[in-house]
Structures are given as C-alpha cells and as structure tokens.
Design an enzyme around this catalytic site. Structure first.
Site, mmCIF file in Angstrom:
data_model
loop_
_atom_site.group_PDB
_atom_site.id
_atom_site.type_symbol
_atom_site.label_atom_id
_atom_site.label_comp_id
_atom_site.label_asym_id
_atom_site.label_seq_id
_atom_site.Cartn_x
_atom_site.Cartn_y
_atom_site.Cartn_z
ATOM 1 C CG ASP A 95 140.663 6.313 -0.809
ATOM 2 O OD1 ASP A 95 139.539 6.759 -0.476
ATOM 3 O OD2 ASP A 95 141.059 6.306 -1.994
ATOM 4 C CD GLU A 161 136.680 9.952 -4.260
ATOM 5 O OE1 GLU A 161 136.110 10.585 -5.158
ATOM 6 O OE2 GLU A 161 137.805 10.291 -3.817
HETATM 7 N N1 BES Z 1 136.163 14.913 -2.484
HETATM 8 C C1 BES Z 1 136.748 14.921 -3.766
HETATM 9 C C2 BES Z 1 135.840 15.440 -4.860
HETATM 10 C C3 BES Z 1 135.352 16.850 -4.709
HETATM 11 C C4 BES Z 1 136.125 17.834 -4.157
HETATM 12 C C5 BES Z 1 134.101 17.155 -5.162
HETATM 13 C C6 BES Z 1 135.637 19.114 -4.035
HETATM 14 C C7 BES Z 1 133.608 18.432 -5.057
HETATM 15 C C8 BES Z 1 134.387 19.416 -4.484
HETATM 16 C C9 BES Z 1 137.183 13.503 -4.107
HETATM 17 O O1 BES Z 1 137.861 12.874 -3.043
HETATM 18 C C10 BES Z 1 138.173 13.536 -5.217
HETATM 19 O O2 BES Z 1 139.182 14.157 -5.083
HETATM 20 N N2 BES Z 1 137.889 12.810 -6.259
HETATM 21 C C11 BES Z 1 138.819 12.606 -7.300
HETATM 22 C C12 BES Z 1 138.214 11.489 -8.098
HETATM 23 C C13 BES Z 1 139.065 10.834 -9.073
HETATM 24 C C14 BES Z 1 140.379 10.386 -8.559
HETATM 25 C C15 BES Z 1 138.306 9.727 -9.745
HETATM 26 C C16 BES Z 1 138.987 13.856 -8.128
HETATM 27 O O3 BES Z 1 138.030 14.640 -8.285
HETATM 28 O O4 BES Z 1 140.088 14.073 -8.621
HETATM 29 MN MN MN Z 2 136.870 13.057 -1.316
HETATM 30 MN MN MN Z 3 139.941 13.661 -3.101
#
Ligand code: BES
Ligand code: MN
Ligand code: MN
Length: 463
Positions: A95, A161
């Site tokens: 997603d 995610e």
């Molecule tokens: N891949 C990211 C998280 C990430 C980005 C970790 C860069 C470390 C470095 C993930 O897809 C993400 O964006 N997660 C969301 C989670 C939330 C919606 C629960 C976030 O961090 O905002």
């Molecule tokens: Mn991600």
């Molecule tokens: Mn993300």
C-alpha cells in the site's frame, strides 16, 4: 565473488524495473476507500508474481472484520523445503500514501517515469520498490538453484502499513504460528547517505489522533454572530498551541517520564556519522532554520525524542475567494511519535486528558485515537545482523552503519514481541527520496544493490 543468483539479477535488471513499473501504476492508496479495489489489485499482482517465481501456498489473507470492514488483504507465501535450515520471514507493504498535492509532481504519481537514474512514482521506494527487491531476490535464487532456495522463506506483504497495520497485527497475534521463523527481514527504511550500507536498529512508535471541536449547532454568519459564538478553529489553534512550547518541548504532563536515554555507545556512534546539519536544513528540509529541543542533536531529536505534529485541519471554508462563516465544527489531525520506553496506551491517555483540560469555553472536544504502534529498538548482537553486514559489504565494499529511523513500522514491534524473533531492518531508500511527498523516487542503483544484498543475506543465513 559473484554468485549465479546475482548474475541472474544483473542480466534481468531491465525486466525487474518494467515489472515494478506495472505495480506502481496501481494506485493502492490504503487510506482512501475509493481505492479499495486498487489495493486488492496490487495484492493480486504481488501474489501472482510470487506464484510465478516458485513460491508455494500463495494466498491472500483477508483482514476485514465486522469491526474493520475496510481491512485490506495480506499476501502470504512460503517455501519451506529445507528441513533443519533456518526460516526467514520477508516483510514489505504494497500500500502507499495518498499522492496529493498532485500539481507538485513533475510526472504523474501513478505513471512511473525514469529520470537521472531514478524511478519516480508514489510507492517507488515506500515500499513497492523495496518489497519488489525481496521478490526479485527470491526469483534470482530460484533461477540459480534450479527451483530451490538456499534457506526456508515465508513472505508477508501487507496492504495497511500506511494506515497503522492493524490487520497484520491481529493476524500475528492470533496466528503467529503460521509465521514461525528465525528472523524477519524488513526492507522499508533508508540508508544514512548514498553509498553507505545501513541497518536501522530502532524506530519511533506513534499515536495518530483526531481532535474534533464543536461550537454552534450549525454554520453561522460571522458578522451576525462573530463575537458571541465560539469558533472551533480558534479553539483548536488554542489547544494545539499548548501542546509544545516555542523550543519544541512537549507540554503534556508526564509525557517524557518513560523516555529512555540512548546509550553512550549509541550517542557516540551517531556523532561519528557523516551528518552536516546545514546541508540537511538546506537540501532535505528546505526551511530557513530547523526547530526542536535545545541540547539535542538533530539525530537525537528525530530518533530518540518524542514529537507532536499536526497534519491537517479539515473543516470550514477552504475554497478560492472568501466566505464569512463560523464553522460549526473543525477537526485537527494530530500525531505523536513515541520512543522507547513510551507506550501508546499511556501516552494517549496523558494526551487526551491534557487536551480535554484545555477545552476553550463554548466548545465541546472529542479526542479520538485513529491508530497506534510501539516504538522499538532491535538487537544487533546476533548472527543475522552479521549475515546482513557481510552481504552488504560484498555489494557496497563498505562497513555498515547502524542508525535509528524517526518513522514507524508498527508490525516490527509485533515481530519482536509476539513472534520473539530478531528483525533485520535492511533498507535502501535515500534521505532525499521524498517519502510521503510529491516526486517520490527510488534510486535504481539502490534497487539493484538492494536485490544483490538480499540475495547475499538469504544465502548467508542459509549457510
Ligand atoms: N517506511 C515508512 C517508515 C520509515 C521511513 C521508517 C523512513 C524509517 C525511515 C513507513 O511506510 C511509514 O511511513 N510508516 C508510517 C506509519 C504510520 C502510518 C503508522 C509513518 O511512519 O508515518
Ligand atoms: Mn514504508
Ligand atoms: Mn510510508
């Protein structure tokens, strides 16, 4: 030494990218109900490819329930034909975040376009491109091994995610035995700098909330009633203004009580990283100055300190021109990033009580939790981390740096807590890949190096 699998990957790079483009054309925006069909299409695309390359038991696991009718499917596959050999659980997500604002994109978000050695599209690096590295590493290993892998593998690719990952979390809690593995491999993080192989060893947790403010029964003429009727936007602004002080210190009582201080060894390692604050301000952030708590470096502020952010305030009049209205209601989307050893439940309770205590006169506030995830740090003292650093050394010719990430991947906490397995966060994004922003990209050289590193890792774990 180049293995047969790496040779296969190198010979097929062009095709791998074309396939990735087909996946990127599917607008699998998990938060948007109107894209639910596209989200499913992306799941089916991934499942079909896993079947084609030779994975077994490929299926979509439905996550929608009566309470969560909008749940998106989880893609599962395995290949478990090496009794006694370890099992790697490969995780990614198909997603993506919404692409808006569309007019800021140089090429349309769902028409993947190559420019200067990068592929531009929503989801290019987060996380379709990185998830595809796993699939293509597996394909290359099957090709080199005449239909056999060097290690047992389970694959889970989730479609929620970006909206909190509740479906997969429930699956892990209820059917953890179906994901039994020795180590999880997650490619959804960044490299600290170009050409610098990186393992992420900690992620912030988060609580995502909405505050709804209600004033008058209905929208009102601001001339006739202004001065006597409460304004929900003004009320929300007053509340939000008291969440942090001018230095960025969070004012929620008790919020910092559980914050764990990084070890001296970590802080020392972070100081040794090639980080130029001015370059970061200028090229990555692009603001006139940085903000945040005095006494903490930028890396500490983004990796090891909690923060509060406001994402949008829906409601009222946002069209062109002017409309003189006092809206009856307004909403603020507010999230907090948490660090070890904070817990979402306690932090949310503290925040909710504080916000309610700030409620301005004439306003009724409702504080809602949208989703949450735990902060984590993963251990580096295991053979899987060694396999990862060895694999990346063979590809990059450099020692790996260990960093934390400021972002969140909710399921990693469940892997560590529920499945009780170490997790290797081996990601190949770059700091300027524009995750969640217009012109998201994936540097193609990192797509290729990522595939080769994952091949090396899987061979290494199997050996
Ligand atoms: N891949 C990211 C998280 C990430 C980005 C970790 C860069 C470390 C470095 C993930 O897809 C993400 O964006 N997660 C969301 C989670 C939330 C919606 C629960 C976030 O961090 O905002
Ligand atoms: Mn991600
Ligand atoms: Mn993300």
């Amino acid at each position: 030494m180049t293995t047969k699998a790496v040779e296969f990957a190198q010979e097929n790079e062009g095709r791998f990218v074309e396939e990735l483009k087909a996946l990127l054309r599917i607008p699998s925006v998990s938060t948007a109900p109107e894209h639910a069909g596209d989200v499913r299409k992306a799941a089916e695309f991934v499942a079909a490819e896993l079947t084609r390359i030779g994975m077994e038991n490929v299926r979509l696991i439905e996550t929608a329930t009566a309470e969560r009718p909008g749940g998106h499917p989880l893609v599962y596959a395995d290949w478990l034909k090496l009794p006694g050999a370890p099992t790697v659980l490969c995780y990614g997500h198909y997603d993506v975040q919404p692409a808006e604002p569309l007019d800021e994109w140089k090429s349309p978000p769902f028409e993947p376009t190559e420019r200067d050695g990068n592929i531009y599209a929503r989801g290019a690096v987060d996380d379709k491109g990185q998830m595809w590295m796993h699939v293509k590493a597996l394909e290359s290993l099957f090709a080199a091994g005449a239909g056999k892998l060097p290690v047992n593998v389970r694959v889970t690719v989730e479609g929620e995610e970006e909206v909190g990952g509740e479906g997969i979390a429930a699956f892990v809690r209820e059917h953890g035995e179906q994901l039994k593995a020795d180590v999880a491999l997650v490619s959804d993080t960044e490299m600290f700098a170009p050409d610098l192989p990186t393992l992420c060893v900690g992620l912030r947790g988060m609580i995502y909330t909405e505050i709804e403010a209600r004033g008058a029964r209905t929208d009102l003429h601001s001339g006739m009633y202004g001065g006597a009727a409460p304004n929900p936007f003004v009320a929300l602004s007053q509340v939000i203004a008291q969440l942090k002080d001018a230095d960025g210190k969070i004012l929620i009582p008790g919020f910092y009580d559980k914050v764990a201080v990084p070890t001296d060894a970590e802080l020392k390692a972070w100081r040794a990283l090639p980080f130029d604050e001015e370059h970061y301000r200028e090229t990555e952030v692009g603001s006139v100055s940085l903000t945040g708590e005095p006494g903490y470096s930028v890396l500490e502020r983004t990796w090891a300190r909690p923060t509060v952010d406001v994402h949008g305030m829906p409601g009222g009049f946002i069209g062109a021109g002017a409309k003189t209205v006092i809206p009856a209601k307004a909403v603020a989307k507010v999230s907090m990033r948490l660090v070890p050893d904070m817990t979402p439940a306690e932090s949310f309770a503290q925040y909710k009580a504080y916000v309610e205590s700030l409620c301005p006169k004439g306003i009724v506030l409702e504080v809602r939790l949208i989703h949450s995830g735990d902060p984590i740090v993963v251990s580096t003292d295991n053979i899987y981390v060694k396999a990862a650093t060895d694999a990346m050394h063979a590809v990059f010719g450099k020692e790996t740096v260990f960093v934390r990430g400021g972002g969140s991947i909710p399921i990693v906490g469940d892997f560590v807590r529920e499945l009780k397995i170490p997790t290797v966060l081996m990601g190949f994004g770059l700091p300027d890949d524009n995750l969640h922003a217009p012109n998201e990209k994936f540097h193609l050289a990192n797509f290729y190096r990522g595939i080769e590193s994952i091949i090396g890792f899987l061979i290494g774990v199997g050996a």
